[in-house]
Design a protein around this motif. Sequence first.
Motif, PDB file in Angstrom:
ATOM      1  N   GLY A  15      -0.685   1.648   4.690  1.00 31.44           N
ATOM      2  CA  GLY A  15      -0.723   2.819   3.823  1.00 31.44           C
ATOM      3  C   GLY A  15       0.419   3.787   4.094  1.00 31.44           C
ATOM      4  N   VAL A  16       0.347   4.946   3.441  1.00 33.25           N
ATOM      5  CA  VAL A  16       1.416   5.948   3.516  1.00 33.25           C
ATOM      6  C   VAL A  16       1.062   7.022   4.552  1.00 33.25           C
ATOM      7  CG1 VAL A  16       2.684   7.705   2.197  1.00 33.25           C
ATOM      8  CG2 VAL A  16       2.071   5.522   1.119  1.00 33.25           C
ATOM      9  N   ALA A  76       4.012  10.016 -12.095  1.00 27.59           N
ATOM     10  CA  ALA A  76       2.652   9.749 -12.590  1.00 27.59           C
ATOM     11  C   ALA A  76       1.622  10.058 -11.499  1.00 27.59           C
ATOM     12  CB  ALA A  76       2.528   8.296 -13.044  1.00 27.59           C
ATOM     13  N   MET A  77       1.935   9.685 -10.262  1.00 28.13           N
ATOM     14  CA  MET A  77       1.015   9.981  -9.154  1.00 28.13           C
ATOM     15  C   MET A  77       0.802  11.485  -9.018  1.00 28.13           C
ATOM     16  SD  MET A  77       2.266   7.243  -6.239  1.00 28.13           S
ATOM     17  CE  MET A  77       1.457   8.166  -4.931  1.00 28.13           C
ATOM     18  N   TYR A 100      -0.759   5.388  -5.341  1.00 28.13           N
ATOM     19  CA  TYR A 100      -1.877   5.150  -6.254  1.00 28.13           C
ATOM     20  C   TYR A 100      -1.670   3.880  -7.085  1.00 28.13           C
ATOM     21  CZ  TYR A 100      -2.708  10.125  -5.256  1.00 28.13           C
ATOM     22  OH  TYR A 100      -2.910  11.331  -4.651  1.00 28.13           O
ATOM     23  N   ALA A 107       1.148  13.748 -11.309  1.00 29.37           N
ATOM     24  CA  ALA A 107       0.389  14.247 -12.466  1.00 29.37           C
ATOM     25  C   ALA A 107      -1.097  13.944 -12.297  1.00 29.37           C
ATOM     26  CB  ALA A 107       0.927  13.611 -13.755  1.00 29.37           C
ATOM     27  N   ILE A 108      -1.407  12.740 -11.771  1.00 34.33           N
ATOM     28  CA  ILE A 108      -2.813  12.368 -11.566  1.00 34.33           C
ATOM     29  C   ILE A 108      -3.439  13.243 -10.479  1.00 34.33           C
ATOM     30  CG2 ILE A 108      -4.310  10.518 -10.707  1.00 34.33           C
ATOM     31  CD1 ILE A 108      -2.257   8.554 -12.087  1.00 34.33           C
ATOM     32  N   LYS A 109      -2.694  13.446  -9.415  1.00 35.04           N
ATOM     33  CA  LYS A 109      -3.195  14.297  -8.322  1.00 35.04           C
ATOM     34  C   LYS A 109      -3.495  15.700  -8.858  1.00 35.04           C
ATOM     35  CE  LYS A 109      -3.606  15.982  -3.973  1.00 35.04           C
ATOM     36  NZ  LYS A 109      -4.742  15.678  -3.093  1.00 35.04           N
ATOM     37  N   ASN A 125       0.834  -1.204   0.000  1.00 34.43           N
ATOM     38  CA  ASN A 125       0.000   0.000   0.000  1.00 34.43           C
ATOM     39  C   ASN A 125       0.865   1.249   0.000  1.00 34.43           C
ATOM     40  OD1 ASN A 125      -2.502  -1.135  -0.215  1.00 34.43           O
ATOM     41  ND2 ASN A 125      -2.913  -1.197   1.976  1.00 34.43           N
ATOM     42  N   LEU A 137       8.032   7.100   0.975  1.00 37.61           N
ATOM     43  CA  LEU A 137       7.573   6.921  -0.407  1.00 37.61           C
ATOM     44  C   LEU A 137       8.477   7.699  -1.369  1.00 37.61           C
ATOM     45  CD1 LEU A 137       5.568   5.798  -2.437  1.00 37.61           C
ATOM     46  CD2 LEU A 137       4.035   7.704  -1.931  1.00 37.61           C
ATOM     47  N   SER A 195      -7.004  11.184  -0.941  1.00 44.63           N
ATOM     48  CA  SER A 195      -6.312  12.312  -1.586  1.00 44.63           C
ATOM     49  C   SER A 195      -6.809  12.590  -3.005  1.00 44.63           C
ATOM     50  CB  SER A 195      -4.801  12.062  -1.600  1.00 44.63           C
ATOM     51  OG  SER A 195      -4.486  11.006  -2.483  1.00 44.63           O
ATOM     52  N   LEU A 196      -7.699  11.726  -3.512  1.00 46.75           N
ATOM     53  CA  LEU A 196      -8.230  11.940  -4.869  1.00 46.75           C
ATOM     54  C   LEU A 196      -9.755  12.079  -4.891  1.00 46.75           C
ATOM     55  CD1 LEU A 196      -6.067   9.405  -6.950  1.00 46.75           C
ATOM     56  CD2 LEU A 196      -5.744  11.880  -6.740  1.00 46.75           C
ATOM     57  N   LEU A 252      -1.208  12.266 -18.174  1.00 51.18           N
ATOM     58  CA  LEU A 252      -0.152  11.292 -18.423  1.00 51.18           C
ATOM     59  C   LEU A 252       0.328  11.321 -19.874  1.00 51.18           C
ATOM     60  CD1 LEU A 252      -1.370   8.182 -16.359  1.00 51.18           C
ATOM     61  CD2 LEU A 252       0.187  10.018 -15.674  1.00 51.18           C
ATOM     62  N   ALA A 273      -6.035   5.468  -2.324  1.00 54.08           N
ATOM     63  CA  ALA A 273      -5.533   6.845  -2.465  1.00 54.08           C
ATOM     64  C   ALA A 273      -5.646   7.611  -1.147  1.00 54.08           C
ATOM     65  CB  ALA A 273      -6.273   7.578  -3.576  1.00 54.08           C
ATOM     66  N   VAL A 312      -0.159  10.948   1.572  1.00 52.99           N
ATOM     67  CA  VAL A 312       0.409  10.201   0.447  1.00 52.99           C
ATOM     68  C   VAL A 312       1.493  11.034  -0.255  1.00 52.99           C
ATOM     69  CG1 VAL A 312       0.052   8.887  -1.673  1.00 52.99           C
ATOM     70  CG2 VAL A 312      -1.721   8.874   0.093  1.00 52.99           C
ATOM     71  N   LEU A 313       1.099  12.190  -0.788  1.00 53.83           N
ATOM     72  CA  LEU A 313       2.065  13.087  -1.422  1.00 53.83           C
ATOM     73  C   LEU A 313       2.205  14.339  -0.562  1.00 53.83           C
ATOM     74  CD1 LEU A 313       0.729  12.786  -5.088  1.00 53.83           C
ATOM     75  CD2 LEU A 313       2.847  11.784  -4.192  1.00 53.83           C
TER      76      LEU A 313
END
Lengths: 472, 472
Positions: free
Chosen positions: B429-430, B449-450, A193, B452-454, A190, B438, B205-206, A457, B202, B468-469
């Motif tokens: 988890g984080v 990538a994470m 993402y 960018a998605i966030k 875990n 992380l 966070s998303l 992405l 997530a 997480v981030l």
Amino acid sequence: MPLNPASPAFIDQLMAALPEDTLRPAEPRYLEEPRGRYHGQAGTVALPRSVEEVATIVKMANAAQVGILPYGGGTGLVGGQVAPDGPAPLILSLERMNKIRDVLPLENVLVAEAGAILADVQSAAADVDRLFPLSLAAEGTARLGGVLATNAGGVNVLRYGNARDLCLGLEAVLPCGDIWRGLTRLRKDNTGYDLRNLLIGAEGSLGVITAATLKLSPRPRGLGTALMVVPDPSAAIDLLALARDRFGEAVSAFELIHRQGLEFMTEHLPDIRQALDPRPEWCVLIDLGMARDANTEAALLELFEAAMERDLVSDGTIAQSEAQRQEIWSVREHIPIANKAVGSIVSHDISLPITAIPEFIKQGGAALAQLGDMRINCFGHLGDGNLHYNAFPAQGRDRSEYADIRADIQRCVHDLVASFDGSFSAEHGVGRLKVKDLEHYGDPTKLAAMRAIKSALDPNGIMNPGVVLAAG
Amino acid sequence: MPLNPASPAFIDQLMAALPEDTLRPAEPRYLEEPRGRYHGQAGTVALPRSVEEVATIVKMANAAQVGILPYGGGTGLVGGQVAPDGPAPLILSLERMNKIRDVLPLENVLVAEAGAILADVQSAAADVDRLFPLSLAAEGTARLGGVLATNAGGVNVLRYGNARDLCLGLEAVLPCGDIWRGLTRLRKDNTGYDLRNLLIGAEGSLGVITAATLKLSPRPRGLGTALMVVPDPSAAIDLLALARDRFGEAVSAFELIHRQGLEFMTEHLPDIRQALDPRPEWCVLIDLGMARDANTEAALLELFEAAMERDLVSDGTIAQSEAQRQEIWSVREHIPIANKAVGSIVSHDISLPITAIPEFIKQGGAALAQLGDMRINCFGHLGDGNLHYNAFPAQGRDRSEYADIRADIQRCVHDLVASFDGSFSAEHGVGRLKVKDLEHYGDPTKLAAMRAIKSALDPNGIMNPGVVLAAG
């Protein structure tokens, strides 16, 4: 910003950066797809030998804003592997990256490259007395990368899940050309993402899968198969519940068969022996995979008797040998072949909440009867709620006579599916064929999120343009 | 752009838009977490009653650029549920959305709201003779939303998977405030990117999960449990392979126990009866869940005898009654309680490729011995490769004496885990606690990538900032 075609100048650049013989003109097989709906433009195919070469190709394509068309075994049914129009992309086939990198029976893990043929992955697992359960008609040709990119299903989903459920980790090249080294063998991790499941099922539109860590399973030792005649689909669902209550996960397949399919077989494949006579309106194929020494025949007989008491079955046959098992499975497996011989007007790969299936079948038959005189063959993976619901011309008529109502039939079926909270693509994916269906039936919030992720992405839109989402 | 705090003016705006009593000052329980590492800032908690109210709250917070802290049962172990610093966020608790919306035994499906307590979900499944297999120590307090947001694990992962594997669909509010209505009951649905698995894990966070469709399983009928003494962890792994070869998926738990944990129990929980005397250095707890009428005791005895022949076991006990089963499980379940009584210097929730575990244990013990005199209790879900690897003071010493090497111990363990391609967070988890881990251990391409998605889904960074981030 529109993409650039893979011009001779761009191909020259690539050639200079890659080992000899990595690029060549695409043979016709790269431009065709099984249903013959789409024909790809002539172009160049890149055949890299390593993830580093894939990264070089993707990085250069991204810099030049040239589209990339990832190519697996070419067996997809929704046109995700051909580009009939738009700026000509570079075709990227991973067929040279076909190694089984590692097999770890103690961990129930196998690591394979994306170009490995599915059947070879299955064999490598069998060689160490393990099962890689993903099994589908195209397994002799389909390659792992495509199987994962489309989250393929098949006959064992009920017990083992889709491709997504059978993958622990990925190695992939993202649209920017960076390599994600995510070939984990961990069962629990875990840390951020879920990039793995984002790439699985994205049909090559978010990156190129180059290798995967796969989950293997113990091989079931006691195999048993039966055909049971049920009065209707509703009884079939009750029979499934009864079977799972008794045998749990050991129920590995539960397939619904309609008389129409058996009649097509009698007509076009008379050599296939059909165990049940007379041909029942509805029957189910039940497959059990149990532990060592289990008496599967006795177990199936007990299930049959318990189902009889509840009026769920009226007749049936239980395989008494491996040969008889194969014979029963052969009936199921020849239904699509008989369908092809008859020639459908239109076919549908749909899924429904399982308990909605009887009502869907009733309403679907009535609705299509309004549109014209046709025959319906409804069969499939009942245990997963996945039906292949195909319309055929009435006896003595030709499919060409239905050309003008073809779209109406499809819309009618998909609308009905949507009214039951079902899906217009259970296992084949979106590809090019169903981009408009996704726009029409998809949840708007999910679609907006998908577009945002695609832009984030793949800002230049180079990965499999026009597949899943319309080209930007 | 930095976030704004949830100011009185913003709270007034929210109050005007929501039913009375939706907002109130956050009681202390919302500002604490079980390990006492983080203390949340005083603030306001929102207690919506519907997904529409959640959407209103998120939309307004996004417009005002105010952070949102999603709050489940508050049982997380990595500080994901408190905000000790930064602009004060709005706490969003879904405790009023705790309904079981639907139970469909024929489909093996249950639909529940995110505020439902995990144990209540389990009970609702049991009421229709089904199993919701996710089970963990905090199940009486943890809420479904948090369980999914953290992709929780627990004792049944070997057979049934993590939270991710037990979820078919989600209803959620994305950071823009739009509602995704994705509560599908379908087993197969290949229509676009996997937003479900992106939100699961997530950690809020998303977006905010508001409800979920969950997979139920048939209840295993024949339950059996044994403790078997193994010479070392390597034999334990061979024993697991032997058990899975014989019983397949019926092996539902396979837990490794070290003598250190049993000694802590003798010391601090002398009333817990321990079946094995003398206390073995290593033993495993094996749990079987078989079909109706299966003789699990005989099956476990046969396994034991086969393992004896291969020198994989030397002693053991097989439960002869449900009471004895509970007694064996009680030993396993009291290990963390005994640990707490002793007081660890530092604990680790790690996972490893299963076959790497023996070597990891060997090297880990040697490496920590270099750092100081301490006791190690290594135990956990061996079948999943998930170990709880905790360091304790030497007999007669206090944990405070180790304060200056605490970080060194952790870094040493995590470095070793990384060298075996393991994970520094298997199931917890984080959160806030492991954001730097992380950044240090994560794959750079995946991290990019994470991010960018966030940014794509949450451009203002309002959802659980700093979890997480790192906050942007």
